[in-house]
Design a protein around this motif. Structure first.
Motif, PDB file in Angstrom:
ATOM      1  N   PHE A 195       1.211  -5.986  -3.038  1.00  0.00           N
ATOM      2  CA  PHE A 195       0.113  -5.773  -4.299  1.00  0.00           C
ATOM      3  C   PHE A 195      -0.372  -7.139  -4.851  1.00  0.00           C
ATOM      4  O   PHE A 195       0.183  -7.713  -5.814  1.00  0.00           O
ATOM      5  N   PRO A 196      -1.173  -7.559  -3.928  1.00  0.00           N
ATOM      6  CA  PRO A 196      -1.534  -9.154  -4.449  1.00  0.00           C
ATOM      7  C   PRO A 196      -2.188  -9.391  -5.493  1.00  0.00           C
ATOM      8  O   PRO A 196      -2.348 -10.397  -6.109  1.00  0.00           O
ATOM      9  N   ASN A 197      -2.817  -8.316  -6.319  1.00  0.00           N
ATOM     10  CA  ASN A 197      -3.475  -8.351  -7.417  1.00  0.00           C
ATOM     11  C   ASN A 197      -2.458  -7.608  -8.513  1.00  0.00           C
ATOM     12  O   ASN A 197      -2.985  -7.716  -9.677  1.00  0.00           O
ATOM     13  N   ALA A 198      -1.266  -7.443  -8.356  1.00  0.00           N
ATOM     14  CA  ALA A 198      -0.444  -6.969  -9.467  1.00  0.00           C
ATOM     15  C   ALA A 198      -0.177  -8.066 -10.429  1.00  0.00           C
ATOM     16  O   ALA A 198       0.298  -9.202  -9.981  1.00  0.00           O
ATOM     17  N   GLU A 199      -0.437  -7.415 -11.743  1.00  0.00           N
ATOM     18  CA  GLU A 199      -0.061  -8.937 -12.836  1.00  0.00           C
ATOM     19  C   GLU A 199       1.399  -8.570 -13.118  1.00  0.00           C
ATOM     20  O   GLU A 199       2.002  -7.685 -13.287  1.00  0.00           O
ATOM     21  N   LYS A 200       2.267  -9.785 -13.045  1.00  0.00           N
ATOM     22  CA  LYS A 200       3.536  -9.874 -13.473  1.00  0.00           C
ATOM     23  C   LYS A 200       3.617 -10.293 -14.791  1.00  0.00           C
ATOM     24  O   LYS A 200       3.078 -11.223 -15.182  1.00  0.00           O
TER      25      LYS A 200
END
Length: 104
Positions: free
Chosen positions: A33-38
């Motif tokens: 999930f490269p675009n997942a916001e942490k």
């Protein structure tokens, strides 16, 4: 013979998750999930621990001056499957998320 089978069945149920974890395909959240916001509810921090050298918790004292908190974060993911029995999260294609490996 039946007693042996019941013992085997009981042990299999007990160790099934540990055995299965060895054969899974593990992938990081960043990879899947490269675009997942942490979100970081607890910022990274280093704490001085000079007193730990004086503690005898083991055969020899620990030799560290500072303790760094691990990177603690949450991420909102969609299109995943949670297995409550093993505390693992999988993608729909069956890839296991590495960050759930040591939980539970």
């Amino acid at each position: 013979m039946l007693t042996g089978f019941k013992t085997l069945q009981k042990n299999y149920a007990k160790y099934r998750c540990k055995i299965a974890r060895r054969f899974l395909s593990w992938h990081s959240i960043e990879e899947l999930f490269p675009n997942a916001e942490k979100l970081h509810p607890i910022p990274p921090e280093t704490v001085a621990t000079p007193e730990i050298k004086q503690m005898n918790c083991r055969k020899r004292p620990l030799q560290i001056d500072n303790y760094s908190l691990p990177d603690i974060y949450t991420a909102h993911l969609s299109q995943v499957i949670f297995d409550p029995k093993s505390n693992l999260i999988f993608t729909e294609s069956g890839k296991a998320i590495e960050e759930t490996k040591d939980v539970g």
